[in-house]
Design a protein around this motif. Sequence first.
Motif, PDB file in Angstrom:
ATOM      1  N   PHE A  12       0.836  -1.206   0.000  1.00 22.15           N
ATOM      2  CA  PHE A  12       0.000   0.000   0.000  1.00 22.15           C
ATOM      3  C   PHE A  12       0.870   1.254   0.000  1.00 22.15           C
ATOM      4  CE2 PHE A  12      -1.948   3.410   2.538  1.00 22.15           C
ATOM      5  CZ  PHE A  12      -3.024   3.707   1.729  1.00 22.15           C
ATOM      6  N   TYR A  13       1.939   1.260   0.794  1.00 22.67           N
ATOM      7  CA  TYR A  13       2.821   2.420   0.852  1.00 22.67           C
ATOM      8  C   TYR A  13       3.501   2.666  -0.486  1.00 22.67           C
ATOM      9  CZ  TYR A  13       2.388   2.706   5.943  1.00 22.67           C
ATOM     10  OH  TYR A  13       1.910   2.867   7.227  1.00 22.67           O
ATOM     11  N   THR A  14       3.841   1.603  -1.207  1.00 22.10           N
ATOM     12  CA  THR A  14       4.496   1.788  -2.505  1.00 22.10           C
ATOM     13  C   THR A  14       3.488   2.125  -3.607  1.00 22.10           C
ATOM     14  OG1 THR A  14       4.383  -0.618  -2.836  1.00 22.10           O
ATOM     15  CG2 THR A  14       6.431   0.279  -1.940  1.00 22.10           C
ATOM     16  N   PHE A  15       2.280   1.554  -3.538  1.00 20.13           N
ATOM     17  CA  PHE A  15       1.258   1.829  -4.552  1.00 20.13           C
ATOM     18  C   PHE A  15       0.694   3.234  -4.423  1.00 20.13           C
ATOM     19  CE2 PHE A  15      -3.093   1.620  -6.240  1.00 20.13           C
ATOM     20  CZ  PHE A  15      -2.857   1.075  -7.496  1.00 20.13           C
ATOM     21  N   LEU A  16       0.855   3.845  -3.248  1.00 19.31           N
ATOM     22  CA  LEU A  16       0.292   5.173  -3.002  1.00 19.31           C
ATOM     23  C   LEU A  16       0.929   6.233  -3.880  1.00 19.31           C
ATOM     24  CD1 LEU A  16      -1.611   6.887  -1.182  1.00 19.31           C
ATOM     25  CD2 LEU A  16       0.326   7.144   0.383  1.00 19.31           C
ATOM     26  N   TRP A  17       2.237   6.121  -4.156  1.00 17.90           N
ATOM     27  CA  TRP A  17       2.945   7.200  -4.856  1.00 17.90           C
ATOM     28  C   TRP A  17       2.508   7.356  -6.305  1.00 17.90           C
ATOM     29  CZ3 TRP A  17       3.874   9.435  -0.809  1.00 17.90           C
ATOM     30  CH2 TRP A  17       4.435   8.816   0.304  1.00 17.90           C
ATOM     31  N   PRO A  18       2.472   6.293  -7.131  1.00 18.22           N
ATOM     32  CA  PRO A  18       1.941   6.524  -8.494  1.00 18.22           C
ATOM     33  C   PRO A  18       0.475   6.910  -8.496  1.00 18.22           C
ATOM     34  CG  PRO A  18       2.289   4.179  -8.083  1.00 18.22           C
ATOM     35  CD  PRO A  18       2.923   4.909  -6.946  1.00 18.22           C
ATOM     36  N   MET A  19      -0.289   6.409  -7.535  1.00 21.34           N
ATOM     37  CA  MET A  19      -1.710   6.737  -7.468  1.00 21.34           C
ATOM     38  C   MET A  19      -1.919   8.226  -7.200  1.00 21.34           C
ATOM     39  SD  MET A  19      -4.752   5.540  -7.726  1.00 21.34           S
ATOM     40  CE  MET A  19      -6.410   6.057  -7.336  1.00 21.34           C
ATOM     41  N   LEU A  20      -1.117   8.812  -6.323  1.00 24.68           N
ATOM     42  CA  LEU A  20      -1.269  10.230  -6.006  1.00 24.68           C
ATOM     43  C   LEU A  20      -0.944  11.102  -7.214  1.00 24.68           C
ATOM     44  CD1 LEU A  20       0.281  10.454  -2.420  1.00 24.68           C
ATOM     45  CD2 LEU A  20      -2.094  10.847  -3.048  1.00 24.68           C
ATOM     46  N   ARG A  21       0.143  10.807  -7.894  1.00 23.36           N
ATOM     47  CA  ARG A  21       0.534  11.639  -9.036  1.00 23.36           C
ATOM     48  C   ARG A  21      -0.482  11.541 -10.167  1.00 23.36           C
ATOM     49  NH1 ARG A  21       6.596  11.329 -11.483  1.00 23.36           N
ATOM     50  NH2 ARG A  21       7.017  11.547  -9.251  1.00 23.36           N
ATOM     51  N   ILE A  22      -0.937  10.333 -10.455  1.00 22.54           N
ATOM     52  CA  ILE A  22      -1.910  10.152 -11.536  1.00 22.54           C
ATOM     53  C   ILE A  22      -3.252  10.759 -11.161  1.00 22.54           C
ATOM     54  CG2 ILE A  22      -3.159   8.416 -12.851  1.00 22.54           C
ATOM     55  CD1 ILE A  22      -0.680   6.629 -12.641  1.00 22.54           C
ATOM     56  N   SER A  23      -3.671  10.636  -9.914  1.00 20.75           N
ATOM     57  CA  SER A  23      -4.944  11.209  -9.479  1.00 20.75           C
ATOM     58  C   SER A  23      -4.926  12.726  -9.581  1.00 20.75           C
ATOM     59  CB  SER A  23      -5.250  10.782  -8.044  1.00 20.75           C
ATOM     60  OG  SER A  23      -5.358   9.381  -7.930  1.00 20.75           O
ATOM     61  N   ALA A  24      -3.806  13.354  -9.194  1.00 22.88           N
ATOM     62  CA  ALA A  24      -3.697  14.812  -9.321  1.00 22.88           C
ATOM     63  C   ALA A  24      -3.786  15.242 -10.778  1.00 22.88           C
ATOM     64  CB  ALA A  24      -2.383  15.287  -8.701  1.00 22.88           C
ATOM     65  N   LEU A  25      -3.212  14.449 -11.679  1.00 26.72           N
ATOM     66  CA  LEU A  25      -3.326  14.759 -13.103  1.00 26.72           C
ATOM     67  C   LEU A  25      -4.765  14.626 -13.580  1.00 26.72           C
ATOM     68  CD1 LEU A  25      -1.775  15.372 -15.768  1.00 26.72           C
ATOM     69  CD2 LEU A  25      -1.709  12.897 -16.120  1.00 26.72           C
ATOM     70  N   MET A  26      -5.474  13.592 -13.120  1.00 23.29           N
ATOM     71  CA  MET A  26      -6.868  13.392 -13.521  1.00 23.29           C
ATOM     72  C   MET A  26      -7.759  14.558 -13.071  1.00 23.29           C
ATOM     73  SD  MET A  26      -7.231  10.436 -15.139  1.00 23.29           S
ATOM     74  CE  MET A  26      -5.636  10.694 -15.922  1.00 23.29           C
ATOM     75  N   TYR A  54       2.689   0.347 -11.852  1.00 25.24           N
ATOM     76  CA  TYR A  54       3.316  -0.168 -10.622  1.00 25.24           C
ATOM     77  C   TYR A  54       4.414  -1.203 -10.882  1.00 25.24           C
ATOM     78  CZ  TYR A  54       3.693  -2.147  -5.934  1.00 25.24           C
ATOM     79  OH  TYR A  54       4.163  -2.584  -4.725  1.00 25.24           O
ATOM     80  N   PRO A  55       4.224  -2.194 -11.785  1.00 27.54           N
ATOM     81  CA  PRO A  55       5.293  -3.191 -11.961  1.00 27.54           C
ATOM     82  C   PRO A  55       6.513  -2.689 -12.717  1.00 27.54           C
ATOM     83  CG  PRO A  55       3.144  -4.028 -12.704  1.00 27.54           C
ATOM     84  CD  PRO A  55       3.027  -2.557 -12.555  1.00 27.54           C
ATOM     85  N   LEU A  56       6.447  -1.500 -13.305  1.00 26.59           N
ATOM     86  CA  LEU A  56       7.532  -1.031 -14.180  1.00 26.59           C
ATOM     87  C   LEU A  56       8.685  -0.382 -13.424  1.00 26.59           C
ATOM     88  CD1 LEU A  56       5.371   0.561 -17.033  1.00 26.59           C
ATOM     89  CD2 LEU A  56       6.311  -1.758 -16.893  1.00 26.59           C
ATOM     90  N   TYR A  57       8.469   0.021 -12.172  1.00 28.50           N
ATOM     91  CA  TYR A  57       9.489   0.752 -11.428  1.00 28.50           C
ATOM     92  C   TYR A  57       9.623   0.165 -10.029  1.00 28.50           C
ATOM     93  CZ  TYR A  57       8.769   4.200 -15.131  1.00 28.50           C
ATOM     94  OH  TYR A  57       8.660   4.810 -16.341  1.00 28.50           O
ATOM     95  N   THR A  58      10.721   0.510  -9.402  1.00 30.91           N
ATOM     96  CA  THR A  58      10.945   0.132  -8.007  1.00 30.91           C
ATOM     97  C   THR A  58      10.552   1.313  -7.128  1.00 30.91           C
ATOM     98  OG1 THR A  58      12.772  -1.315  -8.638  1.00 30.91           O
ATOM     99  CG2 THR A  58      12.639  -0.654  -6.318  1.00 30.91           C
ATOM    100  N   TRP A  59       9.609   1.096  -6.221  1.00 29.26           N
ATOM    101  CA  TRP A  59       9.045   2.171  -5.418  1.00 29.26           C
ATOM    102  C   TRP A  59       9.594   2.125  -4.004  1.00 29.26           C
ATOM    103  CZ3 TRP A  59       6.522   5.123  -8.753  1.00 29.26           C
ATOM    104  CH2 TRP A  59       5.960   4.525  -9.883  1.00 29.26           C
TER     105      TRP A  59
END
Length: 258
Positions: A12-26, A54-59
Amino acid sequence: MNFLAADVVERFYTFLWPMLRISALMITAPIFSLSAFNTRMRILVALVLAWLVYPLYTWPVIDPTSAQGLLEVFNQIMIGATMGLILQIVVAAVVVAGQSIAAAMGLSMANMIDPNMGNVPVISQLLIVMSTLIFVGFGGHAILLGLILESFNSLPIGTDILNQAVYGRVLQWSSMMFLGAVLMALPVMVSLLFINVGLGIVTRAAPSLNIFAVGFPAMIMAGLVILIISLDSIGGRIEWLWVQGFSLVRDVIGAPRV
């Protein structure tokens, strides 16, 4: 069982970071921020995109409730929001151009409710629809999603976008709201200015002529004809503004040019 719970929290802590950036863009990007594109659809699209990225980078594992985590949450939101707001300048330029044309034609009081920009004249409605079709026509939505994917490579988690260079570029770009509007509205406004001068000469030569009964319909008809003739150049200018907006987004996030 404790291991599984810890693993879920870590994911959850690692999935949060791409989710926040993409959500702000949306929330801020054109098309995706429209009221017609409702909140449920935005959340679904953000979840799907974050799941694909998520699978493309190391978070990194950062606790979002810590001081470092709160700062990182703010950074990710600012990165996504900045990318979207840069492109919103183009939409604002289109609205200002439509307002200028409508005011010159005498249609500024005939307003409609735009779900994205609020109360805007009918000419702005036409230009917004035109700019949206141009945006989708040359694949702007796909380019935008590609840029958000590249941003995770050029601006990895832990990178701060808030610096003086970015502030200066965004402030300088905001002037395009007025420059782009003038470039789009100038042909129609100049033509209507000459028509106004002609009506003034006619009124001076024939004072008994009711200029309000003749001038307003003449300005509206002439304005519509000139607008139709100028749509080709206005469309080209809108496309140029979109291209310049995407170029600035690419420069701000530090993505390599293609």
